[in-house]
Enzyme design. Structure first.
Site, PDB file in Angstrom:
ATOM      1  N   LYS A 146      35.324  35.087  36.237  1.00 37.62           N
ATOM      2  CA  LYS A 146      34.738  36.144  35.385  1.00 37.62           C
ATOM      3  C   LYS A 146      34.842  35.755  33.908  1.00 37.62           C
ATOM      4  CE  LYS A 146      33.517  38.890  38.684  1.00 37.62           C
ATOM      5  NZ  LYS A 146      32.100  39.012  39.024  1.00 37.62           N
ATOM      6  N   SER A 178      35.109  42.143  34.873  1.00 41.29           N
ATOM      7  CA  SER A 178      36.264  42.853  35.410  1.00 41.29           C
ATOM      8  C   SER A 178      37.342  42.993  34.352  1.00 41.29           C
ATOM      9  CB  SER A 178      36.808  42.032  36.588  1.00 41.29           C
ATOM     10  OG  SER A 178      38.079  42.486  36.977  1.00 41.29           O
ATOM     11  N   TYR A 195      39.650  33.818  40.915  1.00 42.76           N
ATOM     12  CA  TYR A 195      38.627  34.868  40.827  1.00 42.76           C
ATOM     13  C   TYR A 195      38.486  35.356  39.384  1.00 42.76           C
ATOM     14  CZ  TYR A 195      36.587  39.485  40.734  1.00 42.76           C
ATOM     15  OH  TYR A 195      35.822  40.559  40.375  1.00 42.76           O
TER      16      TYR A 195
HETATM   17  P1  NAD Z   1      30.750  43.160  47.370  1.00 50.58           P
HETATM   18  O1  NAD Z   1      31.351  41.961  48.009  1.00 50.58           O
HETATM   19  O2  NAD Z   1      30.698  44.416  48.153  1.00 50.58           O
HETATM   20  O3  NAD Z   1      29.273  42.817  46.853  1.00 50.58           O
HETATM   21  C1  NAD Z   1      28.900  41.527  46.432  1.00 50.58           C
HETATM   22  C2  NAD Z   1      27.593  41.184  47.118  1.00 50.58           C
HETATM   23  O4  NAD Z   1      27.176  39.887  46.695  1.00 50.58           O
HETATM   24  C3  NAD Z   1      27.719  41.124  48.643  1.00 50.58           C
HETATM   25  O5  NAD Z   1      26.684  41.879  49.236  1.00 50.58           O
HETATM   26  C4  NAD Z   1      27.595  39.640  48.976  1.00 50.58           C
HETATM   27  O6  NAD Z   1      27.017  39.433  50.243  1.00 50.58           O
HETATM   28  C5  NAD Z   1      26.722  39.145  47.829  1.00 50.58           C
HETATM   29  N1  NAD Z   1      26.879  37.730  47.495  1.00 50.58           N
HETATM   30  C6  NAD Z   1      28.028  37.032  47.284  1.00 50.58           C
HETATM   31  N2  NAD Z   1      27.749  35.759  46.990  1.00 50.58           N
HETATM   32  C7  NAD Z   1      26.402  35.629  46.990  1.00 50.58           C
HETATM   33  C8  NAD Z   1      25.508  34.551  46.746  1.00 50.58           C
HETATM   34  N3  NAD Z   1      25.954  33.321  46.445  1.00 50.58           N
HETATM   35  N4  NAD Z   1      24.174  34.791  46.821  1.00 50.58           N
HETATM   36  C9  NAD Z   1      23.714  36.022  47.136  1.00 50.58           C
HETATM   37  N5  NAD Z   1      24.509  37.064  47.382  1.00 50.58           N
HETATM   38  C10 NAD Z   1      25.836  36.875  47.311  1.00 50.58           C
HETATM   39  O7  NAD Z   1      31.526  43.388  45.997  1.00 50.58           O
HETATM   40  P2  NAD Z   1      31.470  44.638  45.006  1.00 50.58           P
HETATM   41  O8  NAD Z   1      32.778  45.339  45.065  1.00 50.58           O
HETATM   42  O9  NAD Z   1      30.222  45.401  45.191  1.00 50.58           O
HETATM   43  O10 NAD Z   1      31.442  43.851  43.620  1.00 50.58           O
HETATM   44  C11 NAD Z   1      30.230  43.558  42.949  1.00 50.58           C
HETATM   45  C12 NAD Z   1      30.527  42.740  41.715  1.00 50.58           C
HETATM   46  O11 NAD Z   1      31.438  43.457  40.883  1.00 50.58           O
HETATM   47  C13 NAD Z   1      31.211  41.397  42.027  1.00 50.58           C
HETATM   48  O12 NAD Z   1      30.719  40.433  41.128  1.00 50.58           O
HETATM   49  C14 NAD Z   1      32.670  41.681  41.753  1.00 50.58           C
HETATM   50  O13 NAD Z   1      33.374  40.520  41.379  1.00 50.58           O
HETATM   51  C15 NAD Z   1      32.571  42.659  40.595  1.00 50.58           C
HETATM   52  N6  NAD Z   1      33.750  43.529  40.464  1.00 50.58           N
HETATM   53  C16 NAD Z   1      34.174  44.245  41.548  1.00 50.58           C
HETATM   54  C17 NAD Z   1      35.310  45.050  41.431  1.00 50.58           C
HETATM   55  C18 NAD Z   1      35.839  45.812  42.609  1.00 50.58           C
HETATM   56  O14 NAD Z   1      37.005  46.201  42.585  1.00 50.58           O
HETATM   57  N7  NAD Z   1      35.048  46.081  43.646  1.00 50.58           N
HETATM   58  C19 NAD Z   1      35.978  45.141  40.194  1.00 50.58           C
HETATM   59  C20 NAD Z   1      35.503  44.391  39.117  1.00 50.58           C
HETATM   60  C21 NAD Z   1      34.376  43.594  39.256  1.00 50.58           C
HETATM   61  C1  WQD Z   2      45.846  48.736  43.007  1.00 50.81           C
HETATM   62  C2  WQD Z   2      47.333  49.081  43.036  1.00 50.81           C
HETATM   63  C3  WQD Z   2      48.722  47.351  43.957  1.00 50.81           C
HETATM   64  C4  WQD Z   2      47.146  47.541  48.005  1.00 50.81           C
HETATM   65  C5  WQD Z   2      41.881  44.315  41.988  1.00 50.81           C
HETATM   66  C6  WQD Z   2      41.542  43.015  41.317  1.00 50.81           C
HETATM   67  C7  WQD Z   2      40.746  43.276  40.065  1.00 50.81           C
HETATM   68  C8  WQD Z   2      39.528  44.157  40.371  1.00 50.81           C
HETATM   69  C9  WQD Z   2      39.911  45.395  41.108  1.00 50.81           C
HETATM   70  C10 WQD Z   2      37.672  42.764  40.878  1.00 50.81           C
HETATM   71  C11 WQD Z   2      48.219  47.910  42.636  1.00 50.81           C
HETATM   72  C12 WQD Z   2      48.768  48.598  44.807  1.00 50.81           C
HETATM   73  C13 WQD Z   2      47.371  47.788  46.665  1.00 50.81           C
HETATM   74  C14 WQD Z   2      48.153  47.865  48.938  1.00 50.81           C
HETATM   75  C15 WQD Z   2      49.538  48.667  47.133  1.00 50.81           C
HETATM   76  N1  WQD Z   2      38.623  43.486  41.236  1.00 50.81           N
HETATM   77  N2  WQD Z   2      48.546  48.331  46.238  1.00 50.81           N
HETATM   78  N3  WQD Z   2      49.305  48.426  48.470  1.00 50.81           N
HETATM   79  O1  WQD Z   2      44.959  44.685  42.021  1.00 50.81           O
HETATM   80  O2  WQD Z   2      44.491  46.601  40.419  1.00 50.81           O
HETATM   81  O3  WQD Z   2      42.674  45.089  41.091  1.00 50.81           O
HETATM   82  O4  WQD Z   2      40.680  45.049  42.277  1.00 50.81           O
HETATM   83  O5  WQD Z   2      37.406  42.397  39.772  1.00 50.81           O
HETATM   84  O6  WQD Z   2      40.380  42.025  39.559  1.00 50.81           O
HETATM   85  O7  WQD Z   2      42.757  42.344  40.996  1.00 50.81           O
HETATM   86  O8  WQD Z   2      43.530  46.664  42.739  1.00 50.81           O
HETATM   87  O9  WQD Z   2      43.373  48.086  44.730  1.00 50.81           O
HETATM   88  O10 WQD Z   2      44.369  45.771  44.966  1.00 50.81           O
HETATM   89  O11 WQD Z   2      45.649  47.521  43.760  1.00 50.81           O
HETATM   90  O12 WQD Z   2      50.596  49.156  46.772  1.00 50.81           O
HETATM   91  O13 WQD Z   2      48.029  47.644  50.143  1.00 50.81           O
HETATM   92  O14 WQD Z   2      47.704  49.400  44.385  1.00 50.81           O
HETATM   93  O15 WQD Z   2      49.991  46.774  43.853  1.00 50.81           O
HETATM   94  O16 WQD Z   2      49.290  48.443  41.920  1.00 50.81           O
HETATM   95  P1  WQD Z   2      44.045  45.719  41.525  1.00 50.81           P
HETATM   96  P2  WQD Z   2      44.172  46.994  44.135  1.00 50.81           P
END
Ligand code: NAD
Ligand code: WQD
Length: 338
Positions: free
Chosen positions: A153, A124, A149
């Site tokens: 990572k 991330s 969190y």
């Molecule tokens: P998500 O929660 O939709 O998907 C994660 C999946 O992993 C889920 O289906 C959950 O049931 C499964 N899971 C969790 N723990 C598990 C375990 N111990 N064993 C087996 N399965 C397990 O999340 P996502 O948005 O699809 O994110 C996927 C990956 O990308 C995550 O590692 C997340 O941290 C990373 N990521 C997401 C974002 C975002 O904003 N969505 C941003 C950066 C990184």
């Molecule tokens: C985006 C913008 C908020 C909700 C997060 C994690 C990051 C990554 C992606 C996993 C910000 C604003 C949000 C609301 C708002 N995840 N906001 N009202 O915080 O950039 O990133 O998700 O790795 O690690 O921190 O994403 O969508 O929460 O926020 O005003 O109800 O929207 O302040 O500026 P963020 P977000």
């Protein structure tokens, strides 16, 4: 290639599963459904017209995971499984360290024991912390994460690099995602948060469909042109395609390969609200409130490395992100429970 996808029923995993199947790969999904539903996988089968094996399994269950590897014999792993809520991680740090870090260690042990040495890991942009001036480049220092969190990572990235030092036959790809939004064009798969959404786009779509009354904009006094925070929103289908590009480009190259997956373009919270209203002809009820703890004013990628090395670039703009997010939400107001 046969790819074992951990967390394949999740938001990003399911979109990546579709792209993998559509491009002729075989997949095996491992998920414990803690934040998803097996129904997602039926929709992936329906969308692609292809079947695949799926296992309900926690990646921390070494015995069961080993049996799955022995039975299915994957060539590579894409590792999405993990807990991802920033706020929850502050309240439940041990659960996050256990699930994300210990889970990854178990997965890597099983991979090593079974001779599988190719992995793509979901990292991330949060690993860059707040100490760098955007656009963020892969060679900038990481660290200074502000919640458990993000720290998971950071530690997993380090564990993966240490593993490569010990065994330089591993091909490790670390993908640092920026802010994934949007959904598959079909409206059959998308983001289905449990309870109140933490992230901006699912909150907007739930206000748009009347499930939530009003969006809170967290602060309009940041040092940005309109005072709201700027982020690099990337369409989840572009992100999914980035995983294919990573496999094609790096799976046969031992090393630790790190790429940002973002568009390189930043949008403010007001930009996103305006784009959503314009694309969908809807009004979003919002109110400006105080800042949310831990939010950085500006975060966007320098996305050139993925383009130069992998030939990948994000193709979809903010309008398509807003259209497909709403298409998914309006067709599935209760996510996969409909
Ligand atoms: P998500 O929660 O939709 O998907 C994660 C999946 O992993 C889920 O289906 C959950 O049931 C499964 N899971 C969790 N723990 C598990 C375990 N111990 N064993 C087996 N399965 C397990 O999340 P996502 O948005 O699809 O994110 C996927 C990956 O990308 C995550 O590692 C997340 O941290 C990373 N990521 C997401 C974002 C975002 O904003 N969505 C941003 C950066 C990184
Ligand atoms: C985006 C913008 C908020 C909700 C997060 C994690 C990051 C990554 C992606 C996993 C910000 C604003 C949000 C609301 C708002 N995840 N906001 N009202 O915080 O950039 O990133 O998700 O790795 O690690 O921190 O994403 O969508 O929460 O926020 O005003 O109800 O929207 O302040 O500026 P963020 P977000």
């Amino acid at each position: 290639m046969k790819i074992l996808v951990t967390g394949g029923a999740g938001y990003i995993g399911s979109h990546t599963a579709v792209e993998l199947l559509d491009s002729g790969h075989e997949i095996v999904v491992v998920d414990n459904y803690i934040n998803s539903s097996p129904k997602v996988l039926d929709r992936v089968r329906e969308l692609t017209g292809k079947d695949f094996e799926s296992f309900e399994c926690d990646i921390r269950d070494k015995k069961k995971l080993t049996e799955i590897f022995q039975k299915t014999k994957p060539d590579a792993v894409i590792h999405f499984a993990g807990l991802k809520s920033v706020g929850e991680s502050v309240m439940k740090p041990l659960e996050y360290y256990d699930n994300n870090i210990y889970g990854t260690v178990v997965l890597l042990e099983v991979m090593r024991a079974c001779g599988v040495k190719k992995i793509v890991f979901s990292s991330s942009a949060t690993v860059y912390g707040g100490g760098n001036v955007p656009p963020l480049r892969e060679d900038m220092p990481v660290g200074g994460t502000t919640n458990p969190y993000g720290t998971t990572k950071l530690h997993i990235e380090k564990i993966l690099s240490d593993l490569y030092v010990a065994d330089n036959l591993f091909s490790i790809v670390i993908l640092r995602y920026f802010n994934p939004i949007g959904a598959h064009d079909s409206g059959r798969i998308g983001e289905a948060p449990n309870g109140l959404p933490n992230n901006l786009m699912p909150y907007i779509t739930q206000v748009a469909c009347g499930k939530l009354e009003c969006l809170r904009v967290f602060g309009d006094d940041y040092p940005t042109p309109d005072g709201t925070c700027i982020r690099d929103y990337i369409h989840v289908v572009d992100l999914a395609k980035g995983h294919l590009a990573a496999l094609n480009g790096c799976a046969d190259k031992p090393g630790v390969h790190i790429f940002n997956l973002g568009t390189g373009v930043g949008y403010s919270v007001f930009d996103v609200i305006n784009a959503f209203e314009k694309a969908n002809g809807l009004k979003i009820n919002y109110v400006v409130t105080g800042r949310r703890d831990g939010d950085l004013p500006v975060c966007y990628a320098d996305a050139t490395k993925a383009n130069e090395v992998l030939g990948w670039r994000a193709e979809r703009g903010i309008e398509n992100m807003c259209l497909t997010s709403w298409n998914w939400q309006s067709k599935n107001p209760n996510g996969y429970d409909d």
